[in-house]
Design a protein around this motif. Structure first.
Motif, PDB file in Angstrom:
ATOM      1  N   SER A 220       0.905  -1.172  -0.101  1.00 42.86           N
ATOM      2  CA  SER A 220       0.011  -0.077  -0.057  1.00 42.86           C
ATOM      3  C   SER A 220       0.741   1.207  -0.010  1.00 42.86           C
TER       4      SER A 220
ATOM      5  N   ARG B 285      -4.638  -3.779 -12.531  1.00 41.02           N
ATOM      6  CA  ARG B 285      -4.512  -2.708 -11.608  1.00 41.02           C
ATOM      7  C   ARG B 285      -4.434  -1.699 -12.258  1.00 41.02           C
TER       8      ARG B 285
ATOM      9  N   LYS C   3       2.326  -8.406  -5.171  1.00 39.73           N
ATOM     10  CA  LYS C   3       2.553  -7.315  -4.556  1.00 39.73           C
ATOM     11  C   LYS C   3       3.891  -6.744  -5.080  1.00 39.73           C
TER      12      LYS C   3
ATOM     13  N   GLU D 277      -1.954   2.371  -4.924  1.00 40.52           N
ATOM     14  CA  GLU D 277      -3.423   3.105  -4.473  1.00 40.52           C
ATOM     15  C   GLU D 277      -4.648   2.175  -4.789  1.00 40.52           C
ATOM     16  N   GLY D 278      -5.451   2.256  -3.809  1.00 39.51           N
ATOM     17  CA  GLY D 278      -6.794   1.414  -3.836  1.00 39.51           C
ATOM     18  C   GLY D 278      -6.927   0.302  -3.198  1.00 39.51           C
ATOM     19  N   LYS D 279      -7.979  -0.424  -3.246  1.00 28.45           N
ATOM     20  CA  LYS D 279      -8.406  -1.722  -2.340  1.00 28.45           C
ATOM     21  C   LYS D 279      -8.107  -2.870  -3.403  1.00 28.45           C
ATOM     22  N   GLY D 280      -8.290  -4.249  -2.487  1.00 27.95           N
ATOM     23  CA  GLY D 280      -7.913  -5.189  -3.457  1.00 27.95           C
ATOM     24  C   GLY D 280      -6.782  -5.852  -3.088  1.00 27.95           C
ATOM     25  N   LEU D 281      -5.756  -5.147  -2.297  1.00 33.51           N
ATOM     26  CA  LEU D 281      -4.686  -5.877  -2.060  1.00 33.51           C
ATOM     27  C   LEU D 281      -4.396  -7.118  -1.091  1.00 33.51           C
ATOM     28  N   ARG D 282      -5.347  -7.222  -0.354  1.00 32.78           N
ATOM     29  CA  ARG D 282      -5.177  -8.201   0.474  1.00 32.78           C
ATOM     30  C   ARG D 282      -5.186  -9.827   0.171  1.00 32.78           C
TER      31      ARG D 282
END
Length: 348
Positions: free
Chosen positions: A33, A121, A49, A37-42
Motif C-alpha cells: 500500500s 490494476r 504485490k 493506491e486502492g483496495k483489493g490488495l489483501r
C-alpha cells in the motif's frame, strides 16, 4: 540501489526449522500500500504485490499519460510465480478435499497471475505475456519484449522480472546445499522486482523521454546436458546476441553475470568471459552482495544495476559503453543481452 549492501536477516514471514541458519535478502518492512493506491490488495500474493510495486514506480517515472498507459503491455519473467499460493492451495485440497478450497485463491496459483493482476490494476491493455525459463526468465522476458516491439506488435512494453522469498524455495536451496552468504560462492536467497519501460527509439524521442540505454541484441539457448554443454550454450548465446547487435567481442566494456546457477556454472561463466570478452570488466561479486539469488528476477535486477549508481562508478567517459549481461541457469537455460549506454541519451 543503496550505497551500502543490505544486511542479511532471518526470514520474518516463514519458518526455516530444520535448515541451515543462513540469512536472506528480504524486502524488510515491505508494504504494498506504500506504492499502490486502492483496495483489493489483501487477497494478492507477495510476488504479485512486489511486481505491482515495481510497476508503479516504473510508470511513475515513465512520463506516460493516462491514455498512453492504456496502450502499454506487460512482459514479466518469473521462475516460480507464487510457490506459497500454489502449495497452500494444493495442500488444503489434499487435506480437506476440493470443496474446502476458496475459489478466490485459485487465480494466485497460475504462473501468469502477477502479470494479469498488474494489467488489471494499472489498466494496461496491450500485449501481455509471462515467461518462466528458470533463472533466465527476466532476461528472456526483456528479449521477448524487444522482439514484439521490433516486429510492430507494440510501441512500448513494460518488461522485467519478479520473485518472492518463500519457505519452499528456501528449503530447496538448503537441500541442494546452495544456501550461503554474500561473501561465499552461494549467494543468499533474495526477492525483488525490476520493471523497465521498453519502447521503439523514435517513439521515445517523439515524447521526449530520457533514453537510458539501447538494447542491441538478445539470444537464448539451452544445454541438454548441463555438465558438458553449459559453457557452449552460453557461448552460443553471447555470440548470437553480439551478431544481432552488430558488435564484436572486443567491443564489450563490461560483463554483468545476471544468472546465478550452480557454483560450477558460475565458474564456467567466469572462465568463458575471460576468454571470449578480453576487454570487459566483470561485475559479479559486488552485485551478489546486493541482489543475492533472486532467481528469475535477477536478470532485470542486474540490468537496473547496470543502468544505475553501481555502474556509474565504472562508466566509460570516452564514449558509449557496450554492456553484456548473461549466464546459465540451473537446468541449462542460457541467455545473453547486449546494450549500449550513452551519456548523451541520459541527458536527453
Amino acid at each position: 540501489m543503496q550505497a551500502e549492501p543490505p544486511s542479511l536477516t532471518r526470514p520474518s514471514f516463514f519458518e526455516t526449522k530444520g535448515c541451515s541458519e543462513e540469512g536472506v535478502l528480504e524486502l524488510v518492512g515491505f508494504n504494498a500500500s506504500d506504492y499502490i493506491e486502492g483496495k483489493g490488495l489483501r487477497s494478492l500474493d507477495r510476488n504479485t504485490k512486489i511486481a505491482m510495486a515495481a510497476t508503479s514506480l516504473a510508470l511513475g517515472k515513465s512520463g506516460l499519460s493516462e491514455e498512453q498507459r492504456r496502450k502499454v503491455g506487460m512482459v514479466l519473467g518469473t521462475m516460480f510465480g507464487s510457490m506459497t499460493s500454489i502449495s497452500d492451495f494444493n495442500l488444503e485440497s489434499i487435506q480437506n478435499g476440493p470443496l474446502s478450497v476458496s475459489p478466490m485463491l485459485f487465480p494466485n496459483t497460475v504462473i501468469n497471475s502477477p502479470t494479469s493482476q498488474v494489467n488489471i490494476r494499472f489498466g494496461l491493455s496491450g500485449l501481455s505475456a509471462t515467461l518462466s525459463s528458470c533463472n533466465t526468465s527476466s532476461l528472456d522476458a526483456l528479449g521477448y519484449a524487444c522482439q514484439m516491439i521490433q516486429t510492430g506488435m507494440a510501441d512500448a512494453l513494460l518488461a522485467g522480472g519478479s520473485e518472492e522469498l518463500c519457505s519452499l524455495s528456501y528449503h530447496a536451496l538448503d537441500r541442494f546445499k546452495l544456501l550461503g552468504t554474500a561473501e561465499e560462492d552461494h549467494p543468499p536467497p533474495a526477492e525483488g522486482a525490476a520493471i523497465l519501460l521498453l519502447e521503439e527509439f523514435d517513439h521515445a524521442v517523439r515524447r521526449g523521454s530520457p533514453i537510458l540505454a539501447e538494447i542491441r541484441g538478445q539470444a537464448n539457448t539451452f544445454a541438454p546436458d548441463q555438465k558438458t554443454d553449459s559453457q557452449n550454450a552460453l557461448q552460443r548465446s553471447i555470440e548470437a546476441s553480439l551478431a544481432e547487435a552488430g558488435l564484436h567481442a572486443q567491443d564489450i566494456n563490461q560483463f554483468f553475470s545476471s544468472v546465478s546457477g550452480f557454483p560450477w556454472q558460475r565458474r564456467l561463466t567466469s572462465a568463458l568471459v575471460a576468454r571470449l570478452l578480453p576487454n570487459a570488466k566483470t561485475m559479479r561479486k559486488d552485485l551478489q552482495r546486493y541482489l543475492g539469488e533472486s532467481f528469475g528476477a535477477l536478470g532485470s535486477l542486474t540490468l537496473a544495476a547496470a543502468l544505475g549508481p553501481l555502474n556509474d562508478q565504472v562508466s566509460n567517459a570516452n564514449g558509449p559503453e557496450h554492456i553484456l549481461l548473461g549466464g546459465v541457469g540451473y537446468f541449462g537455460n542460457a541467455s545473453a543481452l547486449v546494450l549500449t549506454r550513452s551519456q548523451t541519451w541520459g541527458e536527453a
